[in-house]
Design a protein around this motif. Structure first.
Motif, PDB file in Angstrom:
ATOM      1  N   SER A 116       1.088  -1.290  -0.236  1.00 38.88           N
ATOM      2  CA  SER A 116       0.113  -0.133   0.012  1.00 38.88           C
ATOM      3  C   SER A 116       0.912   1.369   0.026  1.00 38.88           C
ATOM      4  CB  SER A 116      -0.899   0.042   1.102  1.00 38.88           C
ATOM      5  OG  SER A 116      -1.452   1.380   1.310  1.00 38.88           O
ATOM      6  N   ARG A 166      -0.032   3.928   1.361  1.00 42.11           N
ATOM      7  CA  ARG A 166      -0.574   4.569   2.534  1.00 42.11           C
ATOM      8  C   ARG A 166      -0.669   6.303   2.516  1.00 42.11           C
ATOM      9  NH1 ARG A 166      -1.444   0.351   4.316  1.00 42.11           N
ATOM     10  NH2 ARG A 166      -0.058  -1.160   5.224  1.00 42.11           N
ATOM     11  N   GLN A 167      -1.111   6.567   1.270  1.00 44.20           N
ATOM     12  CA  GLN A 167      -1.276   8.061   1.162  1.00 44.20           C
ATOM     13  C   GLN A 167      -1.786   8.778   2.144  1.00 44.20           C
ATOM     14  OE1 GLN A 167       0.290   7.456  -2.687  1.00 44.20           O
ATOM     15  NE2 GLN A 167      -0.341   9.323  -1.972  1.00 44.20           N
ATOM     16  N   GLU A 168      -3.154   8.296   2.518  1.00 42.81           N
ATOM     17  CA  GLU A 168      -3.901   9.286   3.707  1.00 42.81           C
ATOM     18  C   GLU A 168      -2.867   9.003   5.163  1.00 42.81           C
ATOM     19  OE1 GLU A 168      -5.157   6.636   1.981  1.00 42.81           O
ATOM     20  OE2 GLU A 168      -6.306   7.811   0.562  1.00 42.81           O
ATOM     21  N   LEU A 169      -2.342   7.801   5.396  1.00 44.32           N
ATOM     22  CA  LEU A 169      -1.344   7.904   6.705  1.00 44.32           C
ATOM     23  C   LEU A 169      -0.489   8.832   6.469  1.00 44.32           C
ATOM     24  CD1 LEU A 169      -0.339   6.671   9.274  1.00 44.32           C
ATOM     25  CD2 LEU A 169       0.896   4.850   7.823  1.00 44.32           C
ATOM     26  N   GLU A 191      -0.224  11.601   4.569  1.00 49.16           N
ATOM     27  CA  GLU A 191      -0.735  13.063   5.060  1.00 49.16           C
ATOM     28  C   GLU A 191      -1.169  13.291   6.486  1.00 49.16           C
ATOM     29  OE1 GLU A 191      -3.926  13.852   2.102  1.00 49.16           O
ATOM     30  OE2 GLU A 191      -2.724  12.836   0.624  1.00 49.16           O
ATOM     31  N   ASN A 192      -1.610  12.341   6.998  1.00 50.50           N
ATOM     32  CA  ASN A 192      -1.713  12.427   8.456  1.00 50.50           C
ATOM     33  C   ASN A 192      -0.558  12.631   9.202  1.00 50.50           C
ATOM     34  OD1 ASN A 192      -4.375  11.648   7.938  1.00 50.50           O
ATOM     35  ND2 ASN A 192      -4.432   9.667   8.651  1.00 50.50           N
ATOM     36  N   ASN A 251       0.500  16.350   8.669  1.00 52.43           N
ATOM     37  CA  ASN A 251      -0.425  16.970   9.667  1.00 52.43           C
ATOM     38  C   ASN A 251       0.025  17.182  11.114  1.00 52.43           C
ATOM     39  OD1 ASN A 251      -2.331  18.164   7.974  1.00 52.43           O
ATOM     40  ND2 ASN A 251      -3.818  16.794   8.339  1.00 52.43           N
TER      41      ASN A 251
END
Ligand code: XUL
Ligand code: CO
Length: 486
Positions: free
Chosen positions: A471, A473-476, A478-479, A482
Motif C-alpha cells: 500500500s 499509505r497516502q492518507e497515513l 498526509e496524517n 499534519n
C-alpha cells in the motif's frame, strides 16, 4: 544673519536665481517678497532625514505568542536551523514592481492605493524619492534583498540613450542606499513587455529591430545589475509566446530566443558579471502560450540549445499552478536536474484562473517549498523573492508591512516544520522503504545496467509473477505531515 538656502525662484517669471547662502534679515525679507526660497539642502539629503512610514518602527521578532501585527512571530533572522541562520536560509527579497510601483489598478478600475510620497509624475525626481521610500521600507522590514526591473526604478525617456541616462541617475541613488542600509540586490531584470514596441514579443518578435532593442536593453540592465552587485539576473519571457500558430514561425522564434540567451551569456562573460542567470517559467498570460511554459519545458529548451551550464530556474508559485502543477512539483523537477536557482514566492487563488500574485500565507505550501529547498541544501545565490502584491482593497502603506511580515513568517514557520520533519526522517524513511526493491536483487541489477530484456524475461519466467505490491499509505502519510503542521 539668517542662513537660508541659496537658490531662489523669482515669483514674477519663475526664473531661478542664485544668491549667497547667508543673508541678513532685511535682505531676506525683501527677497522673500519677490522670490520663492528653495532650500539649499539637496532633495536627497532632506528626504533621508524624513520618514515615509513614520508610524512603523523596525519590525522585530517577538515569538509565536505575539499579537503585535508589526512583529514577526516566526522569522527570527539569527535563529539557527540545520546549521544556518534563518536569514541565510531564506534570503528574502522585496520586489520593486508590486511593492513600490503597484497602485492596485485592475481591468475594472484604476489604482486606488494611498502612497503619500507619490507626486503623480513619472519623473526621475520621483523615481529617486521612491528609492528612499523603498529603502526605508526594506530597512524597517529587515529584508536583506530587493529585486527590480529596469523600468520599475527609472522612467523611459524619448530615446534609448535618454532612458539609459535616467536609469544611471537612479542607479546612483540605489547604490548609495544599498551602501547606507546594507540591503543587497538579489536580481535585476529588464522589462521587455510593457512598452508597445514589444507587442509581438522581444527576443521572439517577428521584427528584428525589436530583438536588437531588447538586446541593447538587456546589455544595459546587465551592466547596471553588475554595478549594484546583483547576485542573479532573471529572464522572464514577458511576451515570448504566441496567440495562435497561424501567423507564428515556432521554430524560428525559439531559435531566436536561444540566440538571445547565448548573446547574453557572451556579454555576461565579457563584462565579468558573476551573478547566476535564471529563467522564470510561466505557461500563459500575457500570451496564450508562453514558450517558457513550465520547468520541464525550460529544461528541455536549455538542453536542446546547449544552455544548461549557464542558466538555472526561478520558480514562481502562481506560475506553477497556472501550468497545472503544484509549486512542490516545479521545485522538485528543477531541483532534480540541479537547476533550481531561486523562487518567486506568492500564491494564486483557488477560485480565480489568473496570476493573482497574492502573498503566501499557506503553511502547507511554505513547508513543501522548504522541504525541497532544504533537500538541495539551499538556494544561494538565489533567494525567496516576494513577487506578490497587496489586494486592491488593502490600499494603505501599512498593508505593505502586514503582507510582507505574513509572507516572511509563513516561510520561517515552513522552514522550522520542514527541518523537524527532516530531523525525524519521516518522509525520507517512507521513500526509502517504498523503493527498497531497487536496493538489491533484480532492482539493483536493472539500475546498474547488468540486466537487459532477456535476463528480465528469464527472471520473470522463473518467478511466475511480480512480488505483491505494498500500500502507498497516502492518507497515513498526509496524517503524519499534519502532525508537524501547527
Ligand atoms: C510576471 C512575473 C514577473 C517576473 C519578472 O508574472 O512573475 O514579475 O518575476 O519579470
Ligand atoms: Co515572478
Amino acid at each position: 544673519m539668517i542662513a537660508y538656502g541659496n537658490v531662489f525662484k523669482r515669483k514674477a517669471d519663475n526664473a531661478v536665481v542664485l544668491f549667497q547662502s547667508s543673508l541678513d534679515t532685511g535682505l531676506f525679507l525683501f527677497l522673500s517678497s519677490k522670490f520663492t526660497i528653495i532650500p539649499a539642502i539637496p532633495v536627497s539629503r532632506r528626504e533621508v532625514a524624513m520618514s515615509f512610514f513614520p508610524d512603523v518602527a523596525k519590525i522585530r521578532y517577538e515569538g509565536p505568542d505575539s499579537k503585535n501585527p508589526l512583529a514577526f512571530r516566526h522569522y527570527n533572522e539569527a535563529e539557527i536551523v540545520e546549521g544556518k541562520s534563518m536569514k541565510e536560509h531564506l534570503r528574502f527579497a522585496v520586489c520593486y514592481w508590486h511593492t513600490f510601483r503597484g497602485m492596485g489598478g485592475d481591468p475594472f478600475g484604476p489604482g486606488c492605493a494611498v502612497r503619500p510620497w507619490e507626486d503623480g509624475t513619472d519623473s526621475v525626481e520621483m523615481a529617486i524619492r521612491r528609492v528612499r521610500v523603498a529603502f526605508e521600507f526594506l530597512e524597517k522590514l529587515g529584508a536583506p534583498f530587493y529585486c527590480f526591473h529596469d523600468r520599475d526604478v527609472a522612467p523611459e525617456g524619448k530615446s534609448l540613450s535618454e532612458t539609459n541616462r535616467n536609469l544611471d541617475a537612479v542607479v546612483k541613488v540605489l547604490k548609495e542606499e544599498q551602501q547606507r542600509t546594507g540591503v543587497k540586490l538579489l536580481w535585476g531584470t529588464a522589462n521587455l513587455f510593457s512598452n508597445p514596441r514589444y507587442v509581438h514579443g522581444a527576443a521572439t518578435s517577428c521584427n528584428a529591430d525589436v530583438f536588437a532593442y531588447a538586446a541593447a536593453q538587456v546589455k544595459k540592465c546587465l551592466e547596471v545589475t553588475k554595478e549594484l552587485g546583483g547576485v542573479n539576473y532573471v529572464f522572464w519571457g514577458g511576451r515570448e509566446g504566441y496567440t495562435n500558430l497561424y501567423n507564428t514561425d515556432l521554430k524560428r522564434e525559439l531559435d531566436h530566443l536561444a540566440r538571445f540567451f547565448h548573446l547574453a551569456v557572451e556579454y555576461k562573460k565579457k563584462i565579468g558579471f558573476t551573478g547566476q542567470f535564471l529563467i522564470e517559467p510561466k505557461p500563459k498570460e500575457p500570451t496564450t502560450h508562453q514558450y517558457d511554459f513550465d520547468a520541464a519545458a525550460v529544461v528541455a529548451f536549455l538542453r536542446s540549445y546547449g544552455l544548461t551550464d549557464h542558466f538555472k530556474l526561478n520558480i514562481e508559485t502562481n506560475h506553477a499552478t497556472l501550468a497545472g502543477h503544484t509549486m512542490m512539483h516545479e521545485l522538485a523537477y528543477a531541483s532534480m536536474h540541479g537547476l533550481l536557482g531561486s523562487i518567486d514566492a506568492n500564491r494564486g487563488d483557488l477560485l480565480l484562473g489568473w496570476d493573482t500574485d497574492q502573498f503566501p500565507t499557506d503553511i502547507y505550501l511554505t513547508t513543501q517549498c522548504m522541504l525541497v529547498i532544504l533537500g538541495q541544501n539551499g538556494l544561494a545565490p538565489g533567494g525567496v523573492n516576494f513577487d506578490a502584491k497587496v489586494r486592491r482593497e488593502s490600499f494603505e502603506p501599512i498593508d505593505l508591512f502586514h503582507a510582507h511580515i505574513g509572507g516572511m513568517d509563513a516561510f520561517a514557520l515552513g522552514l522550522k516544520i520542514a527541518a523537524r520533519m527532516r530531523a525525524d526522517g519521516v518522509l525520507s524513511g517512507v521513500i526509502k522503504e517504498r523503493y527498497s526493491s531497487w536496493d538489491s536483487g533484480i532492482g539493483a541489477e536493472i539500475e546498474s545496467r547488468k540486466a537487459g530484456f532477456e535476463q528480465l524475461e528469464s527472471y520473470m519466467l522463473q518467478k511466475g509473477d511480480a512480488a505483491r505490491n505494498v500500500s502507498g499509505r497516502q492518507e497515513l502519510i498526509e496524517n503524519i505531515v499534519n502532525r508537524y503542521i501547527q
